[in-house]
Design an enzyme around this catalytic site. Structure first.
Site, PDB file in Angstrom:
ATOM      1  N   GLU A  60     -12.813  12.457  44.915  1.00 33.97           N
ATOM      2  CA  GLU A  60     -12.108  11.362  44.253  1.00 33.97           C
ATOM      3  C   GLU A  60     -10.608  11.393  44.536  1.00 33.97           C
ATOM      4  O   GLU A  60      -9.982  10.333  44.704  1.00 33.97           O
ATOM      5  CB  GLU A  60     -12.367  11.408  42.743  1.00 33.97           C
ATOM      6  CG  GLU A  60     -13.740  10.926  42.336  1.00 33.97           C
ATOM      7  CD  GLU A  60     -14.842  11.891  42.696  1.00 33.97           C
ATOM      8  OE1 GLU A  60     -16.004  11.450  42.850  1.00 33.97           O
ATOM      9  OE2 GLU A  60     -14.552  13.113  42.812  1.00 33.97           O
ATOM     10  N   HIS A 129     -21.135  10.858  32.498  1.00 41.34           N
ATOM     11  CA  HIS A 129     -21.379   9.550  33.104  1.00 41.34           C
ATOM     12  C   HIS A 129     -21.167   8.405  32.112  1.00 41.34           C
ATOM     13  O   HIS A 129     -21.632   7.300  32.358  1.00 41.34           O
ATOM     14  CB  HIS A 129     -22.813   9.459  33.647  1.00 41.34           C
ATOM     15  CG  HIS A 129     -23.117  10.416  34.761  1.00 41.34           C
ATOM     16  ND1 HIS A 129     -23.426  11.727  34.516  1.00 41.34           N
ATOM     17  CD2 HIS A 129     -23.147  10.246  36.097  1.00 41.34           C
ATOM     18  CE1 HIS A 129     -23.651  12.347  35.672  1.00 41.34           C
ATOM     19  NE2 HIS A 129     -23.489  11.466  36.642  1.00 41.34           N
TER      20      HIS A 129
END
Length: 337
Positions: A60, A129
């Site tokens: 990321e 998540h």
């Protein structure tokens, strides 16, 4: 016009911009051949080529760092972070580089990146998540924060974000990717396919950032919300038959404070609903702004209905969400004052 869910509208927005501006590129994990974990980029690599829509390593900080360099070079990158929970390794690039690019270069450089990322619960993803970290980004000067609640808004706001010359974090509420309350909880007032928000133009249009949307007009109570909570609030208000002004903020930064102020001064009561944890959530900022600007018009204390200050539960996520019981109880409380 075409019937679209939010995923299809987001895909259409990127397709339009890839056609319209050759400087637009899409990058991220699995966004190319696979079309994204939620299929938001499905078909775009096949149509626009591997130079415009391409996969990246699972990094990321690398994804956002590369996007910042691309924007300084003149491109308009759209990096996808697969889940908002994974955005933290790239936070330094967003805060220290992207947000400050224009200021520290005396406007010689801009940073037109649009970071797309699904956020919030709805898939039983648990702690890794399902987070809602929007307030972290509203705190950073130089970053715009956008959260759509309908397919129509998702496409128009995403196009505006891609065209913006400053970095935008575009949070997509995955619980309503396929329609409000996809799953088994809190049915909407009417089927999603019959709602006007599912009618989406197939071509180009944009919705100005920083403009709220009045979902429902009312005289007795203002409810400020965004993302999935817009639909939850709408269903609760309809069932309780409360004469409420429901304001979908759409963008948290820039914030449409004028729309908020006008609504609260009209109704005299304000309730804030969001899915993120309560402490230091964006609702706290909204409450402070309303108190500062509307104090002499308030007829009751400001109410907040939010997620709990706990690690995100896995099997109990539907209890974690602000739902009909907690929202209804708060409405009854504020209306009694």
């Amino acid at each position: 016009m075409a019937k679209m869910n939010m995923i299809e509208a987001i895909n259409s927005a990127m397709d339009v911009m890839l056609d319209r501006d050759k400087k637009t590129v899409i990058l991220g994990e699995d966004v190319g051949y696979f079309g994204g974990v939620f299929r938001a980029t499905a078909g775009l690599q096949e149509k626009h080529g591997k130079q415009r829509v391409f996969d990246t390593p699972i990094s990321e900080c690398g994804i956002i760092g590369v996007a910042v360099g691309m924007s300084a070079y003149g491109l308009r990158p759209i990096p996808e972070i697969q889940f908002a929970d994974y955005i933290y390794p790239g936070l330094d690039q967003l805060v220290s580089e992207a947000a400050r690019m224009r200021y520290r270069s005396a406007n010689d450089f801009i940073c037109p990146i649009t970071v797309r990322t699904p956020f919030g619960g709805g898939i039983f993803g648990g702690q890794t998540h399902s987070q809602s970290p929007e307030s972290l980004f509203t705190h950073v000067c130089g970053i715009k924060t956008v959260i759509p609640a309908t397919p129509y808004d998702a496409k128009g706001l995403l196009i505006a974000a891609i065209e913006d010359n400053d970095p935008v974090v575009f949070f997509e509420p995955k619980r309503i990717y396929n329609g409000p309350f996809s799953g088994y909880y809190d049915r909407p007032v009417e089927p999603w396919s019959k709602r006007p928000e599912s009618e989406v133009p197939e071509g180009y249009y944009r919705i100005e950032l920083g403009k709220a949307r009045t979902v429902r007009e009312g005289q007795d109570l203002t409810i400020l919300c965004y993302g999935t909570m817009v639909h939850v609030v709408e269903a609760v208000v309809a069932n309780m038959q409360i004469d409420a002004d429901i304001v979908d903020l759409r963008t948290l930064m820039p914030l449409d404070i004028n729309a908020i102020e006008a609504s609260v001064k009209k109704t005299g009561r304000c309730m804030i609903v969001h899915e993120a944890t309560r402490t230091s959530g964006f609702g706290a900022e909204l409450a402070a702004l309303v108190q500062e600007r509307c104090f002499y018009h308030l007829e009751a204390p400001i109410e907040r209905v939010t997620g709990f200050d706990t690690p995100y539960p896995h099997s109990l996520e539907w209890a974690y969400f602000p739902g009909p019981v907690r929202i209804g109880t708060a409405i009854e409380k504020i209306m009694k004052v």
